[in-house]
Structure formats: structure tokens, C-alpha cells
Design a protein around this motif. Structure first.
Motif, PDB file in Angstrom:
ATOM      1  N   MET A  50       0.832  -1.199   0.000  1.00  0.00           N
ATOM      2  CA  MET A  50       0.000   0.000   0.000  1.00  0.00           C
ATOM      3  C   MET A  50       0.868   1.251   0.000  1.00  0.00           C
ATOM      4  SD  MET A  50      -3.099  -1.018   2.641  1.00  0.00           S
ATOM      5  CE  MET A  50      -4.074   0.481   2.398  1.00  0.00           C
ATOM      6  N   LYS A  51       1.928   1.209   0.782  1.00  0.00           N
ATOM      7  CA  LYS A  51       2.844   2.346   0.854  1.00  0.00           C
ATOM      8  C   LYS A  51       3.562   2.551  -0.480  1.00  0.00           C
ATOM      9  CE  LYS A  51       5.867   5.332   2.590  1.00  0.00           C
ATOM     10  NZ  LYS A  51       5.503   6.727   2.971  1.00  0.00           N
ATOM     11  N   GLU A  96      -4.949  -2.896  15.496  1.00  0.00           N
ATOM     12  CA  GLU A  96      -4.286  -2.099  14.469  1.00  0.00           C
ATOM     13  C   GLU A  96      -4.874  -2.366  13.090  1.00  0.00           C
ATOM     14  OE1 GLU A  96      -2.251   0.642  12.575  1.00  0.00           O
ATOM     15  OE2 GLU A  96      -2.262   0.410  14.765  1.00  0.00           O
ATOM     16  N   ALA A  97      -5.245  -3.625  12.810  1.00  0.00           N
ATOM     17  CA  ALA A  97      -5.867  -3.933  11.517  1.00  0.00           C
ATOM     18  C   ALA A  97      -7.203  -3.210  11.373  1.00  0.00           C
ATOM     19  CB  ALA A  97      -6.055  -5.442  11.373  1.00  0.00           C
ATOM     20  N   HIS A  98      -7.987  -3.178  12.459  1.00  0.00           N
ATOM     21  CA  HIS A  98      -9.257  -2.451  12.427  1.00  0.00           C
ATOM     22  C   HIS A  98      -9.010  -0.949  12.271  1.00  0.00           C
ATOM     23  CE1 HIS A  98     -12.699  -5.119  13.044  1.00  0.00           C
ATOM     24  NE2 HIS A  98     -11.915  -5.897  13.769  1.00  0.00           N
ATOM     25  N   GLN A  99      -7.984  -0.438  12.927  1.00  0.00           N
ATOM     26  CA  GLN A  99      -7.696   0.990  12.816  1.00  0.00           C
ATOM     27  C   GLN A  99      -7.273   1.357  11.397  1.00  0.00           C
ATOM     28  OE1 GLN A  99      -4.809   1.790  15.904  1.00  0.00           O
ATOM     29  NE2 GLN A  99      -6.379   1.981  17.498  1.00  0.00           N
ATOM     30  N   ALA A 137      -3.753   7.152   5.951  1.00  0.00           N
ATOM     31  CA  ALA A 137      -4.011   5.726   6.191  1.00  0.00           C
ATOM     32  C   ALA A 137      -2.866   5.080   6.950  1.00  0.00           C
ATOM     33  CB  ALA A 137      -4.240   5.000   4.872  1.00  0.00           C
ATOM     34  N   ALA A 138      -1.644   5.574   6.752  1.00  0.00           N
ATOM     35  CA  ALA A 138      -0.454   5.097   7.487  1.00  0.00           C
ATOM     36  C   ALA A 138      -0.345   3.578   7.519  1.00  0.00           C
ATOM     37  CB  ALA A 138      -0.469   5.653   8.912  1.00  0.00           C
ATOM     38  N   HIS A 144       5.100  -2.416  10.373  1.00  0.00           N
ATOM     39  CA  HIS A 144       6.100  -2.511  11.448  1.00  0.00           C
ATOM     40  C   HIS A 144       5.558  -3.300  12.638  1.00  0.00           C
ATOM     41  CE1 HIS A 144       8.971  -0.003   9.411  1.00  0.00           C
ATOM     42  NE2 HIS A 144       8.121   1.001   9.302  1.00  0.00           N
ATOM     43  N   LEU A 145       4.287  -3.105  12.941  1.00  0.00           N
ATOM     44  CA  LEU A 145       3.687  -3.869  14.039  1.00  0.00           C
ATOM     45  C   LEU A 145       3.700  -5.360  13.728  1.00  0.00           C
ATOM     46  CD1 LEU A 145       0.526  -3.040  16.066  1.00  0.00           C
ATOM     47  CD2 LEU A 145       0.692  -5.260  14.961  1.00  0.00           C
ATOM     48  N   SER A 146       3.488  -5.712  12.471  1.00  0.00           N
ATOM     49  CA  SER A 146       3.439  -7.132  12.107  1.00  0.00           C
ATOM     50  C   SER A 146       4.773  -7.823  12.374  1.00  0.00           C
ATOM     51  CB  SER A 146       3.037  -7.292  10.636  1.00  0.00           C
ATOM     52  OG  SER A 146       4.051  -6.821   9.759  1.00  0.00           O
ATOM     53  N   ILE A 147       5.872  -7.110  12.166  1.00  0.00           N
ATOM     54  CA  ILE A 147       7.189  -7.690  12.444  1.00  0.00           C
ATOM     55  C   ILE A 147       7.354  -7.916  13.942  1.00  0.00           C
ATOM     56  CG2 ILE A 147       9.673  -7.293  12.320  1.00  0.00           C
ATOM     57  CD1 ILE A 147       9.152  -5.674   9.763  1.00  0.00           C
TER      58      ILE A 147
END
Length: 328
Positions: free
Chosen positions: A211-212, A274-277, A297-298, A304-307
Motif C-alpha cells: 500500500m505504501k 491495528e488492523a481495524h484501525q 491511512a499510514a 512494522h507492528l506485524s514484524i
């Protein structure tokens, strides 16, 4: 154009290379190491050791752990290097990858033939090391990961299907099978569950990154999901896969124990929040947008959270595998 400028344009000269076109040993070594994508390998190894601890229900021999880690590093480096060899044309188009050692804009510090030979040599080394010093099942699984990454993901799916990372991402799940097989000589249900966890983790992790860098993939004509679908659709699929991933982590509870279950549930809740956010941020910005995610959307927050999530989840696997209590 001067000869030196022309050489840089054709990728025959680069930093650390004298005007006569010779490359220093340090430049070549750095280039060869960069082709293996060390940062990706680090994450793969994070999943291997906890899996070995769980398979052993304790600490395997240090020799076996080292052999498996080195063998896994060689196998992953082989797959990544050959991937760079095949994808050098699109790497040159994408800003994120334009400095890789095979790319002209990255000064072509490594020649294509050298990269291919290096990738094959790494794969052969992984096979021999794991086969002779662990067992041939772990070696065969490492080879399967290399072949799957090259032929299924890189050659078959990456440039043709938005399901590329969903199916092709299975290559990154093999380290847990290799680690389990190295300890037990078999592949049993807990290893398959861990495989499923990483398989379901990969799309949310990679789609957030894509996405980024949507414009990069679009410029290279690579049909990553964020290129062919709206940000809202991508965010929603990330959410679905996140729920499936958390469910898979809980499927390990009967084997890993209740302490692991508590930790996995807490980490899963963190990931889902975080996925919902992300889904909410995308929807609030422009639910019908097709030109890529809005800045607000960031998506890299989830990336980074997934790592961190995967690292902590497998740390929980490791710790609870060593505890004398906490099992059912």
C-alpha cells in the motif's frame, strides 16, 4: 559522454571501483551479501529456533541449532539472490529497489552471471549442510522452499496475479518445517499449524508495505493487490486474513499450553486492533479511492507492528516450550 560516465550508465562501474573498471573485493562481497536480503533472513530465523525448542520440548543440541540456522540462512539467501537475478528489470524501475547490486542505478556492482552462480552455490551449500549434518528431510524442505520461491512466486505468479503474495508467500513458511524436521526427522501437526500462522500473516504484512509503495509496483506492472484493488478493499482483506491468522495461532494451544494461549490471545488482540484501525483510517479518508491509500491511512504502522508481532509470538512459543509448567 565520458568513458567513466558511460561505464556507470551501463552498470560496469560503481562506488569503490577504480577508473579501469575493476571492482574491489569489498565491493563484491558487500554486493553478494546484499543480494541475499539479510533483513528478510533475520525474520525467517526468528521463527526457526522457537520451532526447534517446541519440537524438542527443551533445548536441542547447540550443534544442531547452528547447523539448522546456517543451512536456513544459505537456503533463504539462495532464493533471495536468484529472485534478484530474475527481477533485476523491475527492480530498476522501482524506487525502493533501484539501489540493489544488480541494478544499473545501483551501479551494477554484481554481474547477472555472478549473481546466478552465487545463488546456486548457496542453495547447494544449504542442501549439503542440512542433509549431512541434520537430516535429508530438512534439506529437502529447504530445497522445496527455494524452488517454490523461484518458480511459483517469482516466475509464475508475481507478474501475473494479485494472489502472488498469498500463494507465493508460502515459501517463507518453510523455515518452521525445516526446524521441526531437523529436530524430529518428521513433520507433524504443530509444525503445520505454525506454517499456517506464517502463511496467514504474510498477506497483511506484505499488503501493508505494498500500500505504501503502490506506485512503485504499478510502474513495474506488478499486480500486487493494492495496485489492482481499492485501498478499502485491501484494508478489508488485511482484516480478514488477520482474524484467520489469530485463529491459527490459537490452534497451537492444545500443544503449546495455556500460557502460550494467553500470550497468543493478547498479541492477537493487539494485531487486530491495528488492523481495524487501518480499515477505519482508509474508510474515513476515502472508501472509494482507487489511486492508492491516502497519506493518513499510514499502512506502515501495521507493517512494522506485524514484524514485532511475529517476533513476540515466536518468543512466546520459545519461552513456553522451555517452561516446566503451563502445559495442559
Amino acid at each position: 559522454m565520458t568513458p567513466s560516465a558511460a561505464a556507470v550508465q551501463t552498470g560496469t562501474l560503481g562506488p569503490g571501483q577504480p577508473g579501469n573498471g575493476r571492482r574491489t573485493a569489498a565491493v563484491v562481497i558487500r554486493g553478494l551479501i546484499a543480494l541475499t536480503k539479510p533483513r528478510i533472513i533475520e525474520l525467517l530465523l526468528v521463527t526457526t529456533v522457537p520451532t526447534m525448542l517446541l519440537a524438542q520440548r527443551g533445548v536441542p543440541s547447540i550443534r544442531l541449532v547452528l547447523v539448522t540456522l546456517v543451512g536456513g540462512t544459505l537456503a533463504a539467501g539462495s532464493a533471495n539472490t536468484i529472485n534478484c537475478y530474475i527481477d533485476r528489470d523491475i527492480d530498476a524501475v522501482m524506487k525502493r529497489t533501484s539501489r540493489r547490486p544488480l541494478v544499473v542505478d545501483g551501479h551494477g556492482t554484481i554481474k547477472p552471471g555472478e549473481a546466478l552462480a552465487w545463488g546456486i552455490a548457496l542453495g547447494a551449500g544449504a542442501t549439503l549442510l542440512l542433509g549431512l549434518m541434520a537430516n535429508w528431510l530438512s534439506a529437502a524442505l529447504a530445497d522445496a522452499a527455494i524452488l517454490f520461491y523461484i518458480f511459483v512466486y517469482t516466475l509464475l505468479l508475481k507478474r501475473r496475479s494479485p494472489a502472488n503474495i498469498v500463494i507465493g508467500g508460502a515459501a517463507g513458511c518453510f523455515p518452521v518445517l525445516v526446524g521441526w524436521a531437523a529436530v524430529t526427522g518428521t513433520v507433524s501437526l504443530p509444525a503445520v499449524v505454525l506454517f499456517a500462522v506464517i502463511f496467514l500473516w504474510t498477506p497483511p504484512h506484505f499488503w501493508a508495505l505494498a500500500m505504501k509503495f503502490r506506485k512503485d509496483y504499478a510502474a513495474a506492472n506488478v499486480p500486487m493487490l493494492p495496485v489492482v484493488a481499492s485501498p478499502a478493499a485491501v484494508a478489508r482483506k488485511i482484516l480478514w486474513y488477520s482474524y484467520a491468522m489469530v485463529a491459527a495461532t490459537l490452534a497451537l494451544v492444545p500443544y503449546a499450553g495455556w500460557i502460550y494461549g494467553v500470550l497468543a490471545a493478547a498479541l492477537g488482540a493487539w494485531f487486530l486492533v491495528e488492523a481495524h484501525q487501518l480499515d477505519a483510517r482508509v474508510a474515513a479518508a476515502d472508501p472509494d479511492a482507487t489511486a492508492g491509500p491516502p497519506v493518513k491511512a499510514a499502512p506502515m504502522r501495521l507493517f512494522h507492528l506485524s514484524i514485532a508481532y511475529l517476533t513476540l509470538l515466536f518468543a512466546a512459543v520459545a519461552v513456553t516450550a522451555l517452561l516446566p509448567w503451563g502445559r495442559w
